[in-house]
Design a protein around this motif. Structure first.
Motif, short mmCIF file in Angstrom:
data_model
loop_
_atom_site.label_atom_id
_atom_site.label_comp_id
_atom_site.label_asym_id
_atom_site.label_seq_id
_atom_site.Cartn_x
_atom_site.Cartn_y
_atom_site.Cartn_z
N ARG A 99 0.83 -1.20 0.00
CA ARG A 99 0.00 0.00 0.00
C ARG A 99 0.88 1.27 0.00
O ARG A 99 0.61 2.21 -0.74
CB ARG A 99 -0.92 0.02 1.21
CG ARG A 99 -1.85 1.24 1.24
CD ARG A 99 -2.57 1.38 2.57
NE ARG A 99 -3.47 2.52 2.54
CZ ARG A 99 -3.11 3.79 2.65
NH1 ARG A 99 -1.82 4.09 2.78
NH2 ARG A 99 -4.01 4.77 2.61
N GLU A 100 1.92 1.26 0.84
CA GLU A 100 2.81 2.42 0.90
C GLU A 100 3.52 2.64 -0.43
O GLU A 100 3.66 3.78 -0.90
CB GLU A 100 3.82 2.24 2.03
CG GLU A 100 3.26 2.40 3.43
CD GLU A 100 4.29 2.11 4.49
OE1 GLU A 100 4.44 2.94 5.41
OE2 GLU A 100 4.95 1.05 4.41
N ARG A 101 3.97 1.54 -1.05
CA ARG A 101 4.67 1.68 -2.32
C ARG A 101 3.74 2.22 -3.41
O ARG A 101 4.14 3.06 -4.22
CB ARG A 101 5.29 0.36 -2.75
CG ARG A 101 6.57 0.00 -2.01
CD ARG A 101 7.35 -1.07 -2.75
NE ARG A 101 6.61 -2.32 -2.82
CZ ARG A 101 6.65 -3.29 -1.92
NH1 ARG A 101 7.41 -3.14 -0.84
NH2 ARG A 101 5.96 -4.39 -2.07
N VAL A 102 2.51 1.73 -3.43
CA VAL A 102 1.56 2.21 -4.43
C VAL A 102 1.27 3.69 -4.22
O VAL A 102 1.25 4.48 -5.18
CB VAL A 102 0.25 1.38 -4.38
CG1 VAL A 102 -0.83 2.04 -5.24
CG2 VAL A 102 0.51 -0.04 -4.85
N TYR A 103 1.05 4.06 -2.95
CA TYR A 103 0.76 5.46 -2.65
C TYR A 103 1.96 6.34 -3.00
O TYR A 103 1.83 7.38 -3.66
CB TYR A 103 0.38 5.60 -1.17
CG TYR A 103 -0.21 6.94 -0.78
CD1 TYR A 103 -0.38 7.97 -1.70
CD2 TYR A 103 -0.62 7.18 0.53
CE1 TYR A 103 -0.93 9.19 -1.34
CE2 TYR A 103 -1.17 8.40 0.91
CZ TYR A 103 -1.33 9.40 -0.03
OH TYR A 103 -1.87 10.61 0.33
N ALA A 104 3.15 5.95 -2.55
CA ALA A 104 4.35 6.74 -2.83
C ALA A 104 4.60 6.82 -4.33
O ALA A 104 4.97 7.88 -4.86
CB ALA A 104 5.55 6.14 -2.11
N SER A 156 2.43 6.72 -6.73
CA SER A 156 1.47 7.63 -7.33
C SER A 156 1.79 9.07 -6.98
O SER A 156 1.76 9.96 -7.85
CB SER A 156 0.06 7.27 -6.86
OG SER A 156 -0.90 8.18 -7.37
N TYR A 157 2.08 9.32 -5.72
CA TYR A 157 2.34 10.69 -5.26
C TYR A 157 3.60 11.26 -5.90
O TYR A 157 3.64 12.43 -6.30
CB TYR A 157 2.49 10.69 -3.74
CG TYR A 157 2.55 12.06 -3.11
CD1 TYR A 157 1.39 12.68 -2.64
CD2 TYR A 157 3.75 12.75 -2.98
CE1 TYR A 157 1.42 13.94 -2.07
CE2 TYR A 157 3.80 14.01 -2.41
CZ TYR A 157 2.64 14.61 -1.96
OH TYR A 157 2.69 15.86 -1.40
N LEU A 158 4.64 10.44 -6.00
CA LEU A 158 5.94 10.89 -6.48
C LEU A 158 6.15 10.63 -7.97
O LEU A 158 7.18 11.04 -8.53
CB LEU A 158 7.05 10.21 -5.70
CG LEU A 158 7.06 10.44 -4.18
CD1 LEU A 158 8.02 9.47 -3.50
CD2 LEU A 158 7.45 11.88 -3.86
N ALA A 159 5.19 9.94 -8.60
CA ALA A 159 5.33 9.55 -10.01
C ALA A 159 6.65 8.83 -10.24
O ALA A 159 7.49 9.23 -11.06
CB ALA A 159 5.21 10.78 -10.92
N THR A 160 6.85 7.74 -9.49
CA THR A 160 8.13 7.05 -9.53
C THR A 160 7.93 5.56 -9.32
O THR A 160 6.81 5.07 -9.07
CB THR A 160 9.06 7.60 -8.45
OG1 THR A 160 10.39 7.09 -8.64
CG2 THR A 160 8.60 7.22 -7.05
N ASP A 161 9.03 4.85 -9.40
CA ASP A 161 9.06 3.44 -9.04
C ASP A 161 10.41 3.17 -8.40
O ASP A 161 11.15 4.10 -8.07
CB ASP A 161 8.82 2.54 -10.26
CG ASP A 161 9.82 2.79 -11.39
OD1 ASP A 161 10.93 3.32 -11.11
OD2 ASP A 161 9.52 2.48 -12.55
N ALA A 162 10.74 1.90 -8.21
CA ALA A 162 11.97 1.56 -7.51
C ALA A 162 13.22 2.10 -8.20
O ALA A 162 14.24 2.33 -7.56
CB ALA A 162 12.08 0.04 -7.37
N GLY A 163 13.15 2.34 -9.50
CA GLY A 163 14.34 2.73 -10.24
C GLY A 163 14.93 4.06 -9.82
O GLY A 163 16.16 4.21 -9.79
N ASP A 164 14.08 5.05 -9.54
CA ASP A 164 14.62 6.36 -9.17
C ASP A 164 13.86 6.98 -8.01
O ASP A 164 13.72 8.21 -7.94
CB ASP A 164 14.64 7.30 -10.38
CG ASP A 164 13.24 7.73 -10.81
OD1 ASP A 164 12.26 7.07 -10.37
OD2 ASP A 164 13.12 8.70 -11.57
#
Length: 506
Positions: free
Chosen positions: A412-417, A419-427
């Motif tokens: 849930r935190e990863r999905v929210y972050a 979406s909020y940050l427009a990012t994924d694990a890469g950057d």
């Protein structure tokens, strides 16, 4: 003095995490090189952890002195250049370049410092001796007790001061006079180390300031029981007739720590300190301001109200909240020192009285972006809810790295972050840095680990643990390359925290 309302950015890196050949980061050439790197990245602040001597668990937050500097940070190169020290003989198996092995480093560095002191004495240079003597006189208010304390600790094989001969525990005049005579050479050695520390720190700070970079120090709120401060003024602490704490510091139970956190520090007798117009605190902050341009006060909420735990309780479950000194403390300090460049570490259980104390003196608080993704858009740690008078962090020395946080966060935190940050694990590390920089917070600070996008194996500390890797992390120059400084500079320039020239606009 640093302007805390100026839009700017900085990097959090403890001095001991610097590269260098002698087992631990120090005030040597690599510290100056790091200043140059900060300048190339458009940074205006270099934040340190406490530079006082380490204590139990190798922690810089459990020091034997609130005033002294860490002997481990004294660089050996200036001692060689002065002709006091020959080229040190390295341990046969060398040092780990990426981890501080305190068990190996501490005794080896003390051997080198003792050799340098012997060389200083043997050289007997009139100018050097006069400079040392003048410095000892200027710093006597804290130095005399500290140096004697360390000499007595050495004589007593490292035993805690309440296990020393009773006459020394109780600081009987004749016993202290005899010790100062008996141990004068050992006392002079510990004073010499502090002189070297002060001289080297001043040179590094002057260099950083000359590059437009301010030093942010760190001031722990409490002192250690086994410390020169507690031994020299036991009346200022909640101790019984045997010099044992009756109550100790900590934090109450919460979801993260079901039995709370029992730190074990003795608590202040604020009533006694008030009778002296908080002179001890004014002296402590004056010393801090000689070493840094601004400083973060750890556990700021303890000045409004602190958690008191009976010393007999092995956990923090039986504690209670007690009012702190509040505004009277900071009013007294400001009468002595003027306006204070303080950042208030206002994390944890923050109540209205803490906010009133922080805002009443216009001290910036702290916002940790990692904390923002556990609830919803109303979370206080999300950038759109921040105001200007804060220091925004991706994380601190007590947090996992951003990459480590992402790897261990709930889905849930990863999905929210994401979406909020427009990012994924890469950057995700750059996305969090960009979010802090683009916020309205006047200051943004990032651990070097996050600038480099390092994973959780590189975190500095796990709170509430005494682990093999706590406080040991170091970096290698090869990790920096040119790209991290370039990207950090671009982000800071685009958000108005660095010179726009870094953008290289047409």
């Amino acid at each position: 003095m640093i302007d805390l309302q100026q839009r700017q950015a900085g990097v959090l890196l403890h001095v001991t995490s610097l590269p260098g050949p002698n087992g631990i980061g120090d005030f040597g050439p690599d510290a100056f090189r790091f200043v140059d790197w900060l300048a190339s990245a458009g940074q205006k602040i270099w934040q340190w952890l406490p530079t006082t001597p380490i204590g139990p668990g190798d922690s810089p937050y459990q020091s034997v002195s609130a005033f002294a500097g860490s002997p481990l940070m004294v660089a050996l190169e200036p001692l060689l250049m002065a002709g006091w020290l020959g080229k040190p003989e390295m341990p046969k198996d060398g040092f780990n370049a990426l981890r501080v092995d305190f068990a190996k480093v501490v005794p080896w560095r003390l051997i080198q410092l003792r050799a340098a002191f012997a060389g200083f004495v043997a050289k007997n240079n009139a100018g050097e001796q006069a400079a040392f003597s003048a410095w000892r006189s200027r710093e006597a208010s804290w130095l005399d007790d500290y140096a004697l304390f360390m000499a007595l600790e050495t004589e007593n094989a490292g035993k805690a001061w309440w296990h020393w001969p009773e006459a020394l525990c109780r600081r009987e005049t004749s016993a202290l006079a005899d010790a100062r005579t008996r141990l004068q050479d050992e006392i002079a050695f510990w004073a010499f180390v502090q002189w070297c520390f002060d001289t080297q720190l001043a040179a590094l700070k002057q260099y950083a300031n000359g590059k437009g970079i301010a030093i942010m120090g760190d001031l722990p709120i409490f002192i250690a029981h086994h410390s020169a401060d507690c031994w020299s003024r036991p009346d200022l602490y909640t101790l019984d007739e045997h010099f044992q704490p009756t109550v100790v510091a900590g934090c109450p139970p919460d979801a993260m720590a079901p039995t709370g956190q029992r730190w074990g520090n003795p608590l202040y007798r604020w009533d006694k300190m008030a009778e002296e117009d908080y002179a001890w605190w004014s002296a402590r902050l004056k010393r801090a301001l000689n070493q840094a341009d601004v400083f973060r006060i750890d556990h700021f909420r303890g000045f409004a109200g602190y958690y008191e735990i009976p010393a007999s309780c092995p956990t923090a479950e039986e504690g209670r909240w007690v009012p702190g000194p509040g505004k009277a403390l900071f009013e007294a300090i400001e009468r002595m020192l003027g306006r204070l460049p303080i950042v208030a570490e206002d994390l944890g259980l923050i109540t209205e009285d803490v906010i009133a104390l922080r805002d009443g003196f216009a001290f910036p608080g702290m916002k940790i972006l990692q904390f923002g993704f556990g609830t919803d858009g109303t979370d206080d740690f999300l950038p759109h809810n921040w105001s200007r008078n804060f220091v925004a962090y991706t994380g601190t020395h007590d947090n996992d790295t951003v990459r480590g946080w992402w790897d261990s966060a709930s889905e849930r935190e990863r999905v929210y972050a994401g979406s909020y940050l427009a990012t994924d694990a890469g950057d995700v590390h750059w996305a969090m840095i960009r979010a802090c920089c683009n916020s309205v917070a006047d200051i943004a600070v990032f651990p070097l680990q996050d600038v480099l996008g390092l994973d959780g194996a590189h975190r500095m500390n796990v709170p509430g643990t005494i682990g093999a890797h706590n406080w040991t992390w170091r970096f290698h120059w090869d990790w920096l390359g040119s790209e991290p400084a370039r990207v950090l500079g671009l982000i800071c320039a685009a958000s108005g925290r660095s010179p726009v020239a870094l953008l290289q606009l047409p």
